[in-house]
Write an enzyme that holds these catalytic residues in place. Structure first.
Site, PDB file in Angstrom:
ATOM      1  CG  ASP A  10      12.749  43.871   7.634  1.00  0.00           C
ATOM      2  OD1 ASP A  10      12.301  44.860   8.239  1.00  0.00           O
ATOM      3  OD2 ASP A  10      13.600  43.104   8.107  1.00  0.00           O
ATOM      4  CE  LYS A  34      12.254  45.518  13.128  1.00  0.00           C
ATOM      5  NZ  LYS A  34      12.435  46.594  12.094  1.00  0.00           N
ATOM      6  CG  ASP A  61      12.342  49.943  14.289  1.00  0.00           C
ATOM      7  OD1 ASP A  61      12.824  50.873  14.953  1.00  0.00           O
ATOM      8  OD2 ASP A  61      13.025  49.176  13.574  1.00  0.00           O
ATOM      9  CE  LYS A  63      16.215  52.058  14.343  1.00  0.00           C
ATOM     10  NZ  LYS A  63      15.276  51.378  13.420  1.00  0.00           N
ATOM     11  CG  ASP A  66      12.127  66.884  15.996  1.00  0.00           C
ATOM     12  OD1 ASP A  66      12.454  68.014  16.435  1.00  0.00           O
ATOM     13  OD2 ASP A  66      11.796  66.681  14.828  1.00  0.00           O
ATOM     14  CB  ILE A  67      12.482  69.872  20.023  1.00  0.00           C
ATOM     15  CG1 ILE A  67      11.164  70.058  19.280  1.00  0.00           C
ATOM     16  CG2 ILE A  67      13.645  70.487  19.262  1.00  0.00           C
ATOM     17  CD1 ILE A  67      10.744  71.511  19.149  1.00  0.00           C
ATOM     18  CB  THR A 121      24.161  47.699  14.507  1.00  0.00           C
ATOM     19  OG1 THR A 121      23.301  47.871  13.375  1.00  0.00           O
ATOM     20  CG2 THR A 121      23.336  47.179  15.679  1.00  0.00           C
ATOM     21  NE  ARG A 183      20.695  36.605   9.530  1.00  0.00           N
ATOM     22  CZ  ARG A 183      20.071  37.757   9.729  1.00  0.00           C
ATOM     23  NH1 ARG A 183      19.242  37.869  10.759  1.00  0.00           N
ATOM     24  NH2 ARG A 183      20.245  38.777   8.927  1.00  0.00           N
ATOM     25  N   GLY A 212      14.100  38.614  11.333  1.00  0.00           N
ATOM     26  CA  GLY A 212      13.608  39.007  10.025  1.00  0.00           C
ATOM     27  C   GLY A 212      13.687  37.889   9.020  1.00  0.00           C
ATOM     28  NE  ARG A 213      17.989  39.729   5.822  1.00  0.00           N
ATOM     29  CZ  ARG A 213      19.166  40.298   5.591  1.00  0.00           C
ATOM     30  NH1 ARG A 213      19.674  40.301   4.383  1.00  0.00           N
ATOM     31  NH2 ARG A 213      19.835  40.872   6.566  1.00  0.00           N
TER      32      ARG A 213
END
Length: 236
Positions: A10, A34, A61, A63, A66-67, A121, A183, A212-213
């Site tokens: 990230d 990722k 990632d 996401k 669309d058509i 989420t 976490r 991530g973090r």
């Protein structure tokens, strides 16, 4: 079934990415990473190519939604980057998901893993009902979208670790669950509400955890990554 720890890069700047990855240069196991929208949109396809050149598996990632024809052509471009996993929104429907698989499949028959996002989420039951006009309970909708993804031939879904067991019950043990919201027990939750530890995610049936973090912001990222491997995979 393969299981792994995926580290979410990230970052928005190339120097931040490479500074982080350089810490793992001496490791026998290079993290599966990722690449999300922020990094991809700021650095482009060359970032994916460089990270692959360094020997990392990549979950891209983005996401897509669309058509069917647009998604098919877009997935062909992503597949040519030699990514290992990518995703789309299950809300695009079964025809779109099938088209995505067609686009991803390379001439030799290989393709990246393809997983679906069922509901974000950030989507609450109130948003579902009042803004999206979906009257079914959100947990039923999530499982229905997961079932559609399985019918379309996808490999799995992104879900909470708390939903992993139910997804497997609905879609089969071989249907992958890729679970963020991880976490350490002694760490900060940040902006995540429904969180589990790596060990809890393993017990709940997660196939891949996305971290991530807790790793990228750790004082010692390599030690934090090793801790994830030990807790989730039992690796020393």
């Amino acid at each position: 079934m393969a299981k792994d720890v995926i580290v979410a890069l990230d970052f928005s700047k190339a120097e931040e990415v490479f500074s982080f990855l350089d810490a793992f240069a001496g490791e026998k196991r290079k993290p599966y990473v990722k690449i999300g929208m922020e990094l991809f949109y700021s650095q482009g396809a060359d970032m994916v190519r460089e990270i692959k050149r360094r020997g990392h598996s990549v979950f891209l990632d983005l996401k897509l939604h669309d058509i069917p024809n647009t998604v098919k052509k877009s997935m062909a471009v992503l597949s040519s980057l030699d990514v290992d996993m990518c995703n789309l929104h299950a809300g695009g429907g079964i025809a779109m998901m099938k088209a995505a698989i067609e686009g991803l499949t390379r001439p030799d028959g290989s393709r990246p893993l393809l997983i679906a996002v069922t509901q974000l989420t950030s989507t609450s039951q109130e948003v579902m009902t009042e803004e999206l006009w979906i009257d079914r309970p959100i947990d039923q909708t999530v499982m229905h979208y997961a079932s559609n993804a399985a019918k379309a031939g996808l490999d799995g879904v992104v879900c909470s670790p708390l939903e992993a067991g139910k997804v497997h019950a609905v879609c089969g043990d071989g249907f992958l669950t890729v679970t963020p919201g991880i976490r350490f027990a002694d760490g900060e939750r940040g902006d995540q509400v429904r969180v589990t530890t790596p060990a809890q995610a393993r017990e709940l049936g997660s196939d891949y955890i996305v971290v991530g973090r807790p790793v990228t912001a750790a004082q010692d990222p390599v030690a934090a990554y090793r801790r994830c491997l030990k807790d989730f995979l039992g690796e020393e």
